[in-house]
Design a protein around this motif. Structure first.
Motif, PDB file in Angstrom:
ATOM      1  N   GLU A 210      36.227  36.735  25.819  1.00 10.16           N
ATOM      2  CA  GLU A 210      36.134  37.437  24.532  1.00 10.16           C
ATOM      3  C   GLU A 210      34.708  37.391  23.979  1.00 10.16           C
ATOM      4  O   GLU A 210      34.233  38.366  23.382  1.00 10.16           O
ATOM      5  N   HIS A 211      34.006  36.270  24.179  1.00 13.99           N
ATOM      6  CA  HIS A 211      32.610  36.185  23.740  1.00 13.99           C
ATOM      7  C   HIS A 211      31.714  37.093  24.584  1.00 13.99           C
ATOM      8  O   HIS A 211      30.815  37.757  24.060  1.00 13.99           O
ATOM      9  N   ALA A 212      31.979  37.104  25.883  1.00 19.84           N
ATOM     10  CA  ALA A 212      31.188  37.951  26.783  1.00 19.84           C
ATOM     11  C   ALA A 212      31.382  39.423  26.450  1.00 19.84           C
ATOM     12  O   ALA A 212      30.433  40.216  26.506  1.00 19.84           O
ATOM     13  N   GLU A 213      32.606  39.795  26.084  1.00 24.24           N
ATOM     14  CA  GLU A 213      32.882  41.194  25.751  1.00 24.24           C
ATOM     15  C   GLU A 213      32.087  41.626  24.528  1.00 24.24           C
ATOM     16  O   GLU A 213      31.517  42.719  24.486  1.00 24.24           O
ATOM     17  N   LEU A 214      32.032  40.743  23.521  1.00 24.14           N
ATOM     18  CA  LEU A 214      31.258  41.051  22.315  1.00 24.14           C
ATOM     19  C   LEU A 214      29.778  41.172  22.645  1.00 24.14           C
ATOM     20  O   LEU A 214      29.095  42.105  22.176  1.00 24.14           O
ATOM     21  N   PHE A 215      29.289  40.236  23.470  1.00 21.34           N
ATOM     22  CA  PHE A 215      27.873  40.275  23.865  1.00 21.34           C
ATOM     23  C   PHE A 215      27.561  41.569  24.613  1.00 21.34           C
ATOM     24  O   PHE A 215      26.539  42.213  24.376  1.00 21.34           O
ATOM     25  N   ALA A 216      28.458  41.969  25.522  1.00 21.95           N
ATOM     26  CA  ALA A 216      28.248  43.187  26.309  1.00 21.95           C
ATOM     27  C   ALA A 216      28.195  44.416  25.410  1.00 21.95           C
ATOM     28  O   ALA A 216      27.376  45.322  25.627  1.00 21.95           O
ATOM     29  N   LYS A 217      29.046  44.459  24.396  1.00 23.50           N
ATOM     30  CA  LYS A 217      29.046  45.594  23.475  1.00 23.50           C
ATOM     31  C   LYS A 217      27.733  45.662  22.685  1.00 23.50           C
ATOM     32  O   LYS A 217      27.193  46.745  22.457  1.00 23.50           O
ATOM     33  N   ILE A 218      27.243  44.490  22.283  1.00 22.62           N
ATOM     34  CA  ILE A 218      25.967  44.449  21.555  1.00 22.62           C
ATOM     35  C   ILE A 218      24.837  44.947  22.447  1.00 22.62           C
ATOM     36  O   ILE A 218      24.007  45.758  22.028  1.00 22.62           O
ATOM     37  N   VAL A 219      24.814  44.452  23.698  1.00 27.60           N
ATOM     38  CA  VAL A 219      23.775  44.859  24.644  1.00 27.60           C
ATOM     39  C   VAL A 219      23.830  46.363  24.888  1.00 27.60           C
ATOM     40  O   VAL A 219      22.809  47.057  24.866  1.00 27.60           O
ATOM     41  N   ASP A 220      25.043  46.888  25.105  1.00 28.28           N
ATOM     42  CA  ASP A 220      25.191  48.320  25.362  1.00 28.28           C
ATOM     43  C   ASP A 220      24.758  49.155  24.159  1.00 28.28           C
ATOM     44  O   ASP A 220      24.163  50.226  24.313  1.00 28.28           O
ATOM     45  N   SER A 221      25.039  48.656  22.959  1.00 26.03           N
ATOM     46  CA  SER A 221      24.653  49.382  21.747  1.00 26.03           C
ATOM     47  C   SER A 221      23.132  49.406  21.584  1.00 26.03           C
ATOM     48  O   SER A 221      22.541  50.449  21.293  1.00 26.03           O
ATOM     49  N   VAL A 222      22.522  48.248  21.795  1.00 19.27           N
ATOM     50  CA  VAL A 222      21.058  48.179  21.697  1.00 19.27           C
ATOM     51  C   VAL A 222      20.415  49.046  22.780  1.00 19.27           C
ATOM     52  O   VAL A 222      19.444  49.766  22.527  1.00 19.27           O
ATOM     53  N   TYR A 223      20.987  49.006  23.984  1.00 17.19           N
ATOM     54  CA  TYR A 223      20.454  49.810  25.085  1.00 17.19           C
ATOM     55  C   TYR A 223      20.528  51.298  24.754  1.00 17.19           C
ATOM     56  O   TYR A 223      19.585  52.059  25.034  1.00 17.19           O
ATOM     57  N   ALA A 224      21.632  51.722  24.149  1.00 14.44           N
ATOM     58  CA  ALA A 224      21.784  53.133  23.779  1.00 14.44           C
ATOM     59  C   ALA A 224      20.723  53.556  22.770  1.00 14.44           C
ATOM     60  O   ALA A 224      20.148  54.654  22.871  1.00 14.44           O
ATOM     61  N   VAL A 225      20.450  52.684  21.801  1.00 14.47           N
ATOM     62  CA  VAL A 225      19.441  53.002  20.795  1.00 14.47           C
ATOM     63  C   VAL A 225      18.046  53.058  21.420  1.00 14.47           C
ATOM     64  O   VAL A 225      17.260  53.978  21.147  1.00 14.47           O
ATOM     65  N   ILE A 226      17.739  52.069  22.283  1.00 12.82           N
ATOM     66  CA  ILE A 226      16.431  52.040  22.949  1.00 12.82           C
ATOM     67  C   ILE A 226      16.233  53.290  23.802  1.00 12.82           C
ATOM     68  O   ILE A 226      15.163  53.915  23.793  1.00 12.82           O
ATOM     69  N   MET A 227      17.270  53.691  24.529  1.00 13.93           N
ATOM     70  CA  MET A 227      17.151  54.874  25.380  1.00 13.93           C
ATOM     71  C   MET A 227      17.014  56.146  24.539  1.00 13.93           C
ATOM     72  O   MET A 227      16.380  57.116  24.973  1.00 13.93           O
ATOM     73  N   ARG A 228      17.581  56.135  23.340  1.00 12.53           N
ATOM     74  CA  ARG A 228      17.387  57.289  22.451  1.00 12.53           C
ATOM     75  C   ARG A 228      15.934  57.371  22.013  1.00 12.53           C
ATOM     76  O   ARG A 228      15.348  58.462  21.955  1.00 12.53           O
ATOM     77  N   VAL A 229      15.345  56.225  21.721  1.00 16.48           N
ATOM     78  CA  VAL A 229      13.922  56.196  21.391  1.00 16.48           C
ATOM     79  C   VAL A 229      13.106  56.715  22.574  1.00 16.48           C
ATOM     80  O   VAL A 229      12.155  57.493  22.409  1.00 16.48           O
ATOM     81  N   VAL A 230      13.497  56.296  23.767  1.00 11.43           N
ATOM     82  CA  VAL A 230      12.813  56.748  24.984  1.00 11.43           C
ATOM     83  C   VAL A 230      12.870  58.267  25.097  1.00 11.43           C
ATOM     84  O   VAL A 230      11.866  58.927  25.394  1.00 11.43           O
TER      85      VAL A 230
END
Length: 462
Positions: A210-230
């Motif tokens: 459950e902790h890993a799932e939350l971490f993965a969602k945070i990482v994916d969200s940040v990655y999506a924002v970074i790629m939008r900046v890209v």
């Protein structure tokens, strides 16, 4: 009077930029706009040099204004590099399909990067010997002497470090400091730090999912924002290429290029041969090399004009995805390729310099033991070479110091360094993408339909 000419030159640049913007509004493909910017930049640069001269005040002041567009674009890319490298590695670990065989994929990517660098070193050695290049053939003027002194003052401490000490420099003693890019090896340190977090994530996922799932969602969200900046930054690519190429051509010392034409020609022969080797590897893997060239053209063009592998990382990752490479593998190969196994800067260039400089200290460059030493040291030293301007010099200094050759002679080609560095950077990026494509092919994870779909290009988003 100079101000009036500068204003005219800048006005012409603005008109060309408006033309490129008009092409974008007319939905002209991204690669065509980049190619148009490259061609126009070369023509405009030669025109400025012919009219004013490369060392004139008009060209110097004009170049300063052009830098607002060219260097401004590169700075935007550099701004996003460290966050993108960090989050790309983490995102690779959070992809379920990738984490099941992440060890195999990492070894394959690293093996291909280092292996192709060893091949690149061999190509550099053969080319230097074939063209009979020697350091004594180069006339050392004031610029070369000043560069040699600067290298010895700035990088002299490298010669005093053993290979284990140099390897130790790659480790992230303070990752937050490395996020600022404070050290030449900061990028590889950030990669290592992100990999540690990724491995820790895998452990947490097994014990407390459950902790890993939350971490993965945070990482994916940040990655999506970074790629939008890209994506936003990549839309500026044609304008950046135009300004960078115009400035580079306008300020190039044609006389120095002519005088050192043999060295420039030999360098590009080696770089072209290495690029052909990339294509041959893809062909052996059963992939169409022509398709690769067509899809890779925009990122290779940018790498060529900007001379920064790190700045090309966003385009690198997007291009790999358009070639059917899974996102996780693209993240790994693109990020690792910034500092490990750069075929041009850390492979061909140091090997050629070593062969050129060896006779000055009484070493026979044809000696099998010396050649084997050069190839081995080049491959090992390719770890941790910064993917920004100056990375080739840093790689050369590591190799020359390990071979006990005078590091000051690394400044011999300073007058043509920018011209050679353009080709080196493009080959660096091609090597990183090739490692990603080949790894995907070997593991069976490549989407061949996407690879063969010529309409699946990065211009669809950029």
């Amino acid at each position: 009077m100079n101000t009036a000419f500068v204003v005219i030159n800048v006005a012409i640049m603005l008109i060309i930029i408006l033309g490129l913007y008009y092409m974008q509004k007319k939905h002209v493909s991204f690669s065509k706009r980049v190619f148009a910017a490259l061609g126009i930049g070369i023509i405009f640069g030669f025109a400025l040099q012919f009219i004013y001269g490369p060392a004139s005040e008009v060209v110097t002041e004009t170049a300063d204004w052009f830098n607002l567009v060219g260097n401004g674009y590169v700075k935007f890319l550099q701004m996003i590099v460290m966050p993108l490298v960090f989050i790309s590695i983490l995102a690779a670990f959070t992809k379920l399909k990738l984490t099941s065989n992440i060890g195999k994929i990492s070894i394959l990517i690293l093996g291909i990067l280092v292996g192709t660098t060893a091949v690149a070193a061999t190509v550099g050695i053969v080319t230097a010997l074939g063209f009979d290049l020697e350091a004594v053939q180069i006339e050392q003027g004031d610029a070369e002497t000043a560069r040699a002194e600067q290298l010895e003052q700035t990088y002299g401490e490298i010669a005093d470090k053993t290979l284990p000490q140099q390897i130790l420099e790659l480790l992230p003693g303070n990752p937050f400091l490395d996020f600022t890019g404070a050290r030449p090896t900061s990028t590889i340190s950030v990669v290592i730090f992100a990999a540690f977090l990724g491995i820790a994530y895998l452990g947490v996922r097994r014990k407390t999912p459950e902790h890993a799932e939350l971490f993965a969602k945070i990482v994916d969200s940040v990655y999506a924002v970074i790629m939008r900046v890209v994506t936003l930054i990549l839309r500026l690519t044609p304008y950046g290429v135009l300004a960078i190429m115009t400035r580079t051509v306008a300020t190039s010392d044609v006389d120095a290029i002519i005088n050192l034409g043999k060295f420039v020609g030999a360098s590009y022969v080696a770089l072209i041969v290495m690029f052909i080797i990339h294509l041959l590897l893809l062909t052996i893997a059963g992939l169409n090399p022509i398709t690769y060239v067509k899809k890779a053209f925009p990122v290779l063009t940018f790498a060529f004009t900007s001379r920064t592998s790190a700045g090309a990382l966003p385009l690198n990752i997007k291009t790999q995805k358009s070639l059917g490479v899974p996102e996780g593998i693209a993240n790994f190969s693109g990020s690792f390729g910034l500092t490990i196994g750069q075929n041009g800067c850390a492979g061909i260039y140091p090997a050629m310099l070593a062969i050129m400089i060896a006779p000055t200290v009484g070493i026979n460059p044809l000696s099998p033991s010396f050649i084997i030493s050069v190839i081995a040291i080049v491959a090992i030293s390719s770890f941790g070479v910064a993917g920004v301007g100056g990375g080739a010099t840093f790689a050369a200094l590591l190799v020359l110091s390990a071979l006990n050759l005078p590091i000051g002679l690394a400044g011999l080609l300073i007058s043509v360094e920018p011209l050679i560095d353009m080709g080196r950077t493009a080959v660096n990026v091609s090597g990183a993408m090739t490692s990603g494509v080949l790894t995907s092919r070997i593991t069976g994870e490549i989407d061949t339909n996407t690879y063969n779909d010529i309409n699946e290009r990065i211009e669809a988003e950029a």
